[in-house]
Write a protein that holds these residues in place. Sequence first.
Motif, PDB file in Angstrom:
ATOM      1  N   MET A 118       0.746  -1.161  -0.070  1.00  0.00           N
ATOM      2  CA  MET A 118      -0.171   0.205   0.026  1.00  0.00           C
ATOM      3  C   MET A 118       0.942   1.222  -0.068  1.00  0.00           C
ATOM      4  O   MET A 118       0.667   2.173  -0.862  1.00  0.00           O
ATOM      5  CB  MET A 118      -0.887   0.036   1.245  1.00  0.00           C
ATOM      6  N   ALA A 119       1.774   1.099   0.634  1.00  0.00           N
ATOM      7  CA  ALA A 119       2.878   2.405   0.762  1.00  0.00           C
ATOM      8  C   ALA A 119       3.470   2.845  -0.620  1.00  0.00           C
ATOM      9  O   ALA A 119       3.698   3.967  -0.939  1.00  0.00           O
ATOM     10  CB  ALA A 119       4.067   2.065   1.731  1.00  0.00           C
ATOM     11  N   HIS A 120       3.724   1.608  -1.326  1.00  0.00           N
ATOM     12  CA  HIS A 120       4.358   1.794  -2.522  1.00  0.00           C
ATOM     13  C   HIS A 120       3.398   2.415  -3.582  1.00  0.00           C
ATOM     14  O   HIS A 120       3.673   3.352  -4.295  1.00  0.00           O
ATOM     15  CB  HIS A 120       4.653   0.378  -3.214  1.00  0.00           C
ATOM     16  N   ALA A 121       1.932   1.968  -3.214  1.00  0.00           N
ATOM     17  CA  ALA A 121       1.056   2.388  -4.152  1.00  0.00           C
ATOM     18  C   ALA A 121       0.237   3.734  -3.850  1.00  0.00           C
ATOM     19  O   ALA A 121      -0.121   4.640  -4.549  1.00  0.00           O
ATOM     20  CB  ALA A 121      -0.091   1.360  -4.211  1.00  0.00           C
ATOM     21  N   THR A 122       0.938   4.470  -2.662  1.00  0.00           N
ATOM     22  CA  THR A 122       0.467   5.971  -2.381  1.00  0.00           C
ATOM     23  C   THR A 122       1.484   6.788  -2.311  1.00  0.00           C
ATOM     24  O   THR A 122       1.810   7.536  -3.287  1.00  0.00           O
ATOM     25  CB  THR A 122      -0.350   5.613  -0.964  1.00  0.00           C
ATOM     26  N   ASN A 123       2.399   6.671  -1.342  1.00  0.00           N
ATOM     27  CA  ASN A 123       3.420   7.337  -0.842  1.00  0.00           C
ATOM     28  C   ASN A 123       4.616   7.639  -2.125  1.00  0.00           C
ATOM     29  O   ASN A 123       4.868   8.454  -2.466  1.00  0.00           O
ATOM     30  CB  ASN A 123       4.089   7.011   0.479  1.00  0.00           C
ATOM     31  N   ASP A 124       5.063   6.322  -2.529  1.00  0.00           N
ATOM     32  CA  ASP A 124       6.063   6.192  -3.447  1.00  0.00           C
ATOM     33  C   ASP A 124       5.437   6.861  -4.729  1.00  0.00           C
ATOM     34  O   ASP A 124       6.225   7.642  -5.497  1.00  0.00           O
ATOM     35  CB  ASP A 124       6.532   4.935  -3.548  1.00  0.00           C
ATOM     36  N   ILE A 125       4.128   6.620  -5.185  1.00  0.00           N
ATOM     37  CA  ILE A 125       3.873   7.255  -6.388  1.00  0.00           C
ATOM     38  C   ILE A 125       3.838   8.731  -6.419  1.00  0.00           C
ATOM     39  O   ILE A 125       3.839   9.631  -7.387  1.00  0.00           O
ATOM     40  CB  ILE A 125       2.204   6.612  -6.735  1.00  0.00           C
ATOM     41  N   ASN A 126       3.034   9.142  -5.069  1.00  0.00           N
ATOM     42  CA  ASN A 126       3.054  10.574  -5.008  1.00  0.00           C
ATOM     43  C   ASN A 126       4.347  11.276  -5.061  1.00  0.00           C
ATOM     44  O   ASN A 126       4.420  12.400  -5.558  1.00  0.00           O
ATOM     45  CB  ASN A 126       2.481  10.841  -3.499  1.00  0.00           C
ATOM     46  N   SER A 127       5.404  10.718  -4.452  1.00  0.00           N
ATOM     47  CA  SER A 127       6.804  11.207  -4.579  1.00  0.00           C
ATOM     48  C   SER A 127       7.326  11.505  -6.405  1.00  0.00           C
ATOM     49  O   SER A 127       7.663  12.345  -6.533  1.00  0.00           O
ATOM     50  CB  SER A 127       7.816  10.487  -4.008  1.00  0.00           C
ATOM     51  N   LEU A 128       6.797  10.446  -7.042  1.00  0.00           N
ATOM     52  CA  LEU A 128       7.124  10.462  -8.460  1.00  0.00           C
ATOM     53  C   LEU A 128       6.351  11.547  -8.976  1.00  0.00           C
ATOM     54  O   LEU A 128       6.764  12.283 -10.051  1.00  0.00           O
ATOM     55  CB  LEU A 128       6.606   9.048  -8.942  1.00  0.00           C
ATOM     56  N   THR A 129       4.943  11.540  -8.705  1.00  0.00           N
ATOM     57  CA  THR A 129       4.110  12.798  -9.242  1.00  0.00           C
ATOM     58  C   THR A 129       4.690  14.044  -8.859  1.00  0.00           C
ATOM     59  O   THR A 129       4.605  15.092  -9.731  1.00  0.00           O
ATOM     60  CB  THR A 129       2.799  12.560  -8.652  1.00  0.00           C
ATOM     61  N   ARG A 130       5.313  14.285  -7.986  1.00  0.00           N
ATOM     62  CA  ARG A 130       5.788  15.390  -7.470  1.00  0.00           C
ATOM     63  C   ARG A 130       6.900  15.691  -8.126  1.00  0.00           C
ATOM     64  O   ARG A 130       7.093  16.980  -8.605  1.00  0.00           O
ATOM     65  CB  ARG A 130       6.185  15.504  -5.934  1.00  0.00           C
ATOM     66  N   LEU A 131       7.856  14.659  -8.530  1.00  0.00           N
ATOM     67  CA  LEU A 131       8.930  14.922  -9.204  1.00  0.00           C
ATOM     68  C   LEU A 131       8.574  15.344 -10.663  1.00  0.00           C
ATOM     69  O   LEU A 131       9.226  16.125 -11.237  1.00  0.00           O
ATOM     70  CB  LEU A 131       9.738  13.459  -9.119  1.00  0.00           C
ATOM     71  N   ALA A 132       7.736  14.634 -11.328  1.00  0.00           N
ATOM     72  CA  ALA A 132       7.132  14.960 -12.553  1.00  0.00           C
ATOM     73  C   ALA A 132       6.215  16.450 -12.752  1.00  0.00           C
ATOM     74  O   ALA A 132       6.460  16.973 -13.831  1.00  0.00           O
ATOM     75  CB  ALA A 132       6.484  13.877 -13.409  1.00  0.00           C
TER      76      ALA A 132
END
Length: 582
Positions: A118-132
């Motif tokens: 779940m952490a991968h599907a939420t937090n990690d994806i948010n970090s990527l979105t913030r980067l892009a």
Amino acid sequence: MMSVIKKLWWFFKLEKRRYVIGILALSLVSVLNLIPPKVMGHVIDHITQKNLTRETLLLNLVYLLLSAFAMYALRYVWRIYILGTSYRLGQIMRSRLFGHFTQMSPSFYQKHRTGDLMAHATNDINSLTRLAGGGVMSAVDASITALVTLLTMFFSISWQMTLVAILPLPFMAFATSRLGRKTHESFKHSQAAFSELNNKVQESVSGIKVTKSFGYQADEWHSFQETNDMTFAKNMVTMKYDSMFDPLVLLFVGASYALTLLVGSFFVKDGQVTVGSLVTFVTYLDMLVWPLMAIGFLFNVIQRGAVSYERIADLLSEESDIKDPKAPVTVIKNGRLTYDIDQFSYENEVTLRDIHFTLEKGQTLGLVGQTGSGKTSLLKLLLREYDVKEGEITLAGHDIRDYRLADLRSLIGYVPQDQVLFAMSILDNIRFGNPKLSLEAVEEAAKLSQVYHDIMNMPEGFETIIGEKGVSLSGGQKQRIAMSRAMVLNPDILILDDSLSAVDAKTEFAIIDNLKKTRQNKTTLITAHRLSAVVHADIILVLQDGNIIERGCHEELIQAGGWYAKTYESQQLEMKGAAYEE
Ligand SMILES: Nc1ncnc2c1ncn2[C@@H]1O[C@H](COP(=O)(O)OP(=O)(O)OP(=O)(O)O)[C@@H](O)[C@H]1O
């Protein structure tokens, strides 16, 4: 650190058009930003030289207004085109992850806990979105703003003053990059702690009923607090490094101001620059603060994105240990089922040994034995939840690994030991494998599983919603609904893994009777602790510690007088005793 940009290049290429429009709008804003300070300086010079006319003032006001409107429109455009596009990355990565999750075999879920995923599907994806999104925006904005502002300061006001003003910057770059490295490390720890916390919440919530029934709430609370405190401590370390960033930058900016003021006042006194130009210069210096701050933000966003990308890429790179064959057998049909297993182990310990037997199409296999003897494992091998390495299982003459997984499973109806029912209507639960099935077919399956009357007595019959937001079912009802779900598909091979353990003997008898009638040409595999469930089987295997210790039909095994005969006898006595007590 930059490698994450390279890794995400496919996305930037995919959304090239939107990024180009966004970056163009952003660059124009950076250039237009230079106009107001210029206008300001110009007007101040007219004031100090006492020659400001109404026309000049009005003209300058019009410049200000025009640039403000243009910037308003362009800022809207870049937000939509850059920040908006970044959500697309979140959407793509999320569906990749979810697609991957659905492909993985049970051993993957044994290795990764739900909270972690779940952490991968939420937090990690948010970090990527913030980067892009924010990351790309600040990288472009900061570099263009810094470049055009510095060039304008250098060429249109005073190159000497510009050089003096940027003197502290190399020192700042050195300090911030060191700090950045520390932030990166601490962020990794924070992210791991968040995963742990997620796991804890997930496990605690799903096990809350058991926890409460044992009165373990207090222990659970303390153990949660420990994880929570640990996560907080790790986040505080990250926060500490984060909080050092802006003040550090502002310290160096302060030094730039001091130097500018010192040198600037000499230059004005010498008449090398006008007062208006000094004001413009200082305003430009002010405009450099944002790009400098953005370096900190960028460091953060890129490093967090890199950590998250790594975590997601690691997950995505894990291949399922159960694979489809390269050249599958295209036609699958039920036939003779043969187990030829020399040995099978999950990890180190051997779970099954020398399992050799043949079941003809249409026959019923009964699997019995003490708990942990390997009954479920034997069935899971047929489902290819795990693969045999030493030996093979064949169906209709082909190794089951030569069929496509989907084909193999389409042949099998499986009622697992721990049934999962979904929070939807009983009707949809039963026709889960084929939502197009009619109510009549569902009713028929429910009758065969002896749960029809139970369902009709519920408030809304087959439309009754079950699960968290609906009706709670008894263990036996759950088992029989799960059984209907498999029966409704009329599968060629039916696997019942201890599926009748929670139903009473009379109901069990009726269900077995129905099975005998309806599954004459179909293969059935049943495991049970109550031996009455397998009495009718063509072949009964008794397992002990992963070995077959007895085999035969009911009569043969009774004759043999081994474990089966003794257990059967004592269970019959128990049942008679219970009936007598009633
Ligand atoms: N996923 C797994 N990973 C590692 N070991 C496992 C796994 N599943 C089962 N085992 C082990 O394999 C052995 C056989 O378990 P299995 O569930 O097949 O027994 P069983 O006869 O079906 O038991 P029961 O009657 O209690 O359901 C046990 O020692 C169990 O601990």
